[in-house]
Scaffold this motif. Structure first.
Motif, PDB file in Angstrom:
ATOM      1  N   ALA A  93      -8.127  -0.302 -15.323  1.00 24.75           N
ATOM      2  CA  ALA A  93      -6.999  -0.053 -16.225  1.00 24.75           C
ATOM      3  C   ALA A  93      -5.783  -0.874 -15.812  1.00 24.75           C
ATOM      4  N   LEU A  94      -5.553  -0.994 -14.522  1.00 23.06           N
ATOM      5  CA  LEU A  94      -4.436  -1.806 -14.046  1.00 23.06           C
ATOM      6  C   LEU A  94      -4.624  -3.267 -14.431  1.00 23.06           C
ATOM      7  N   ARG A  95      -5.829  -3.751 -14.251  1.00 18.98           N
ATOM      8  CA  ARG A  95      -6.127  -5.156 -14.568  1.00 18.98           C
ATOM      9  C   ARG A  95      -5.940  -5.427 -16.061  1.00 18.98           C
ATOM     10  N   SER A  96      -6.497  -4.562 -16.886  1.00 17.28           N
ATOM     11  CA  SER A  96      -6.437  -4.798 -18.330  1.00 17.28           C
ATOM     12  C   SER A  96      -5.014  -4.634 -18.859  1.00 17.28           C
ATOM     13  N   GLY A  97      -4.261  -3.693 -18.298  1.00 19.30           N
ATOM     14  CA  GLY A  97      -2.880  -3.514 -18.717  1.00 19.30           C
ATOM     15  C   GLY A  97      -2.043  -4.752 -18.427  1.00 19.30           C
ATOM     16  N   ALA A  98      -2.220  -5.325 -17.243  1.00 17.41           N
ATOM     17  CA  ALA A  98      -1.475  -6.532 -16.885  1.00 17.41           C
ATOM     18  C   ALA A  98      -1.896  -7.715 -17.749  1.00 17.41           C
ATOM     19  N   LEU A  99      -3.183  -7.842 -18.012  1.00 18.10           N
ATOM     20  CA  LEU A  99      -3.690  -8.988 -18.752  1.00 18.10           C
ATOM     21  C   LEU A  99      -3.205  -9.022 -20.193  1.00 18.10           C
ATOM     22  N   GLN A 100      -3.041  -7.866 -20.796  1.00 13.24           N
ATOM     23  CA  GLN A 100      -2.674  -7.838 -22.216  1.00 13.24           C
ATOM     24  C   GLN A 100      -1.176  -7.731 -22.460  1.00 13.24           C
ATOM     25  N   SER A 101      -0.367  -7.989 -21.414  1.00  9.99           N
ATOM     26  CA  SER A 101       1.082  -7.885 -21.539  1.00  9.99           C
ATOM     27  C   SER A 101       1.759  -9.181 -21.119  1.00  9.99           C
ATOM     28  N   ASP A 102       3.029  -9.321 -21.538  1.00 10.33           N
ATOM     29  CA  ASP A 102       3.818 -10.504 -21.189  1.00 10.33           C
ATOM     30  C   ASP A 102       4.431 -10.391 -19.799  1.00 10.33           C
ATOM     31  N   ALA A 103       4.559  -9.172 -19.309  1.00  7.60           N
ATOM     32  CA  ALA A 103       5.172  -8.925 -18.013  1.00  7.60           C
ATOM     33  C   ALA A 103       4.711  -7.563 -17.517  1.00  7.60           C
ATOM     34  N   THR A 104       4.814  -7.352 -16.205  1.00  6.45           N
ATOM     35  CA  THR A 104       4.367  -6.093 -15.598  1.00  6.45           C
ATOM     36  C   THR A 104       5.448  -5.560 -14.664  1.00  6.45           C
ATOM     37  N   ILE A 105       5.734  -4.273 -14.792  1.00  7.60           N
ATOM     38  CA  ILE A 105       6.632  -3.573 -13.870  1.00  7.60           C
ATOM     39  C   ILE A 105       5.856  -2.435 -13.224  1.00  7.60           C
ATOM     40  N   HIS A 106       5.854  -2.413 -11.911  1.00 10.61           N
ATOM     41  CA  HIS A 106       5.120  -1.388 -11.158  1.00 10.61           C
ATOM     42  C   HIS A 106       6.109  -0.378 -10.581  1.00 10.61           C
ATOM     43  N   CYS A 107       6.283   0.739 -11.299  1.00 10.35           N
ATOM     44  CA  CYS A 107       7.142   1.842 -10.837  1.00 10.35           C
ATOM     45  C   CYS A 107       6.336   2.981 -10.227  1.00 10.35           C
ATOM     46  N   GLY A 108       5.041   3.002 -10.453  1.00 12.18           N
ATOM     47  CA  GLY A 108       4.225   4.136 -10.041  1.00 12.18           C
ATOM     48  C   GLY A 108       4.022   4.204  -8.538  1.00 12.18           C
ATOM     49  N   PHE A 109       4.026   5.408  -8.007  1.00  8.54           N
ATOM     50  CA  PHE A 109       3.698   5.663  -6.605  1.00  8.54           C
ATOM     51  C   PHE A 109       3.345   7.136  -6.481  1.00  8.54           C
ATOM     52  N   ILE A 110       2.397   7.463  -5.624  1.00  4.07           N
ATOM     53  CA  ILE A 110       1.996   8.858  -5.415  1.00  4.07           C
ATOM     54  C   ILE A 110       2.883   9.450  -4.326  1.00  4.07           C
ATOM     55  N   HIS A 111       3.795  10.343  -4.707  1.00  8.22           N
ATOM     56  CA  HIS A 111       4.797  10.858  -3.772  1.00  8.22           C
ATOM     57  C   HIS A 111       4.294  12.123  -3.073  1.00  8.22           C
ATOM     58  N   ASP A 112       3.283  11.938  -2.246  1.00 10.23           N
ATOM     59  CA  ASP A 112       2.755  13.027  -1.425  1.00 10.23           C
ATOM     60  C   ASP A 112       2.858  12.564   0.021  1.00 10.23           C
ATOM     61  N   PHE A 113       3.916  13.015   0.708  1.00  8.13           N
ATOM     62  CA  PHE A 113       4.185  12.506   2.043  1.00  8.13           C
ATOM     63  C   PHE A 113       3.198  13.027   3.085  1.00  8.13           C
ATOM     64  N   SER A 114       2.379  14.005   2.732  1.00  8.65           N
ATOM     65  CA  SER A 114       1.330  14.444   3.657  1.00  8.65           C
ATOM     66  C   SER A 114       0.186  13.432   3.716  1.00  8.65           C
ATOM     67  N   LYS A 115       0.147  12.533   2.718  1.00  5.53           N
ATOM     68  CA  LYS A 115      -0.876  11.483   2.676  1.00  5.53           C
ATOM     69  C   LYS A 115      -0.204  10.123   2.484  1.00  5.53           C
ATOM     70  N   PHE A 116       0.876   9.901   3.217  1.00  4.96           N
ATOM     71  CA  PHE A 116       1.702   8.721   2.967  1.00  4.96           C
ATOM     72  C   PHE A 116       0.930   7.423   3.220  1.00  4.96           C
ATOM     73  N   GLN A 117       0.231   7.350   4.344  1.00  3.15           N
ATOM     74  CA  GLN A 117      -0.528   6.133   4.641  1.00  3.15           C
ATOM     75  C   GLN A 117      -1.559   5.858   3.545  1.00  3.15           C
ATOM     76  N   GLU A 118      -2.284   6.895   3.140  1.00  5.20           N
ATOM     77  CA  GLU A 118      -3.296   6.741   2.096  1.00  5.20           C
ATOM     78  C   GLU A 118      -2.660   6.274   0.788  1.00  5.20           C
ATOM     79  N   ASN A 119      -1.506   6.835   0.448  1.00  4.58           N
ATOM     80  CA  ASN A 119      -0.850   6.462  -0.794  1.00  4.58           C
ATOM     81  C   ASN A 119      -0.264   5.054  -0.739  1.00  4.58           C
ATOM     82  N   CYS A 120       0.166   4.633   0.451  1.00  3.27           N
ATOM     83  CA  CYS A 120       0.620   3.249   0.616  1.00  3.27           C
ATOM     84  C   CYS A 120      -0.551   2.282   0.455  1.00  3.27           C
ATOM     85  N   ASP A 121      -1.724   2.670   0.931  1.00  2.15           N
ATOM     86  CA  ASP A 121      -2.919   1.832   0.756  1.00  2.15           C
ATOM     87  C   ASP A 121      -3.284   1.720  -0.727  1.00  2.15           C
ATOM     88  N   ILE A 122      -3.187   2.839  -1.447  1.00  2.00           N
ATOM     89  CA  ILE A 122      -3.455   2.826  -2.888  1.00  2.00           C
ATOM     90  C   ILE A 122      -2.461   1.907  -3.594  1.00  2.00           C
TER      91      ILE A 122
END
Length: 300
Positions: free
Chosen positions: A57-86
């Motif tokens: 979904a990320l790939r197709s969303g970027a491909l079909q647009s003129d520009a991409t803004i990445h605001c999303g992040f999983i704000h669960d600090f108990s899994k911060f390292q895992e969420n940074c990897d994602i």
């Protein structure tokens, strides 16, 4: 422009969605649920089903647009390292999709990654990846600067405030309710920068428009309106708002009072946005952090 936006229904992202639509852009917003898809449709955006771990979904969303803004992040600090990897994998996936396209790609970072510098400016590089600083959004994005992608990073401050805030200030308010006191560490002179979410949204729009129109790449912008609010003043507003005492804690006492949040309560993160304002003509117009807290954060 048709802009693919992750986090499009989040606290910051929903404001970015509104700002982009208001200025004539189309928004393709990542939506992980039917409710999020409905909210985007109601706002006038087009939902794109998926989440930050749906690489297709990320790939197709970027491909079909003129520009991409990445605001999303999983704000669960108990899994911060895992969420940074994602986060890093999501940026890499979108960057690979955009490679060679010369399309703008903006990612989100934070001023709090840079502390103890005597005042953070946009030209101060993000620290290298480490166990202590696992968020690598800037490095992940800028890996594509020389691969035909117009990259930029927007650093948000510890407090992005406004109606619907569920970030650091509400955490502090809830801690004060639970503990019966609003606390700061030592003399409480460590400083937090801050920005209203509507001002931050304007900055995202200006940055993506400049990348598209001027071809800029590799820029770092600071979404900072208040350059540094002393933490003691934040605690004082909370104390008045809850009618609880405002107290100083030693570093050891702070660990008991704040728990996992003690690190954030103690950071000194004075940050400038002078260069950003000059480059983009960005002028914050919304209330500052303390005024916004006084007016909106204690009504219930």
């Amino acid at each position: 422009m048709r802009i693919f936006l992750t986090g499009a229904t989040g606290f910051v992202g929903s404001a970015v969605t509104q700002e982009l639509l208001k200025h004539g852009h189309q928004v393709l917003g990542l939506a992980r649920s039917d409710a999020n898809a409905a909210a985007l449709t109601a706002a006038g955006a087009q939902p794109h089903r998926g989440d930050l771990q749906d690489l297709g979904a990320l790939r197709s969303g970027a491909l079909q647009s003129d520009a991409t803004i990445h605001c999303g992040f999983i704000h669960d600090f108990s899994k911060f390292q895992e969420n940074c990897d994602i986060d890093a994998l999501a940026i890499e996936t979108m960057g690979n999709a955009l490679a060679g396209s010369n399309k703008p790609f903006i990612v989100t970072s934070g001023t709090a990654l840079l502390t103890g510098t005597g005042g953070t400016t946009e030209d101060v590089p993000a620290p290298p990846p480490s166990a202590a600083v696992p968020r690598v959004s800037e490095a992940a994005a800028f890996a594509f600067t020389d691969k035909g992608v117009r990259t930029a990073a927007i650093r948000l401050p510890p407090s992005v405030h406004g109606a619907g805030d569920h970030g650091f200030i509400p955490i502090l308010i809830n801690l004060a309710r639970q503990k019966g006191a609003a606390a700061y560490i030592g003399e409480g002179q460590n400083r937090w920068p801050a920005v209203h979410r509507f001002d931050a949204a304007v900055l995202y729009r200006l940055a993506i428009e400049k990348a598209q129109e001027k071809g800029t790449t590799g820029a770092v912008y600071h979404s900072v309106a208040d350059t540094g609010v002393p933490f003691r003043e934040i605690a004082a507003v909370i104390g008045r708002g809850l009618n609880v005492p405002v107290v100083s804690k030693t570093p050891d006492e702070a660990k008991e009072h704040f728990g996992w949040f003690a690190h954030f309560a103690g950071i000194d993160n004075l940050a400038s946005s002078e260069w950003t304002r000059k480059q983009l003509g960005w002028t914050p117009t919304q209330p500052g952090l303390l005024a916004d807290m006084e007016k909106h954060y204690f009504s219930h």
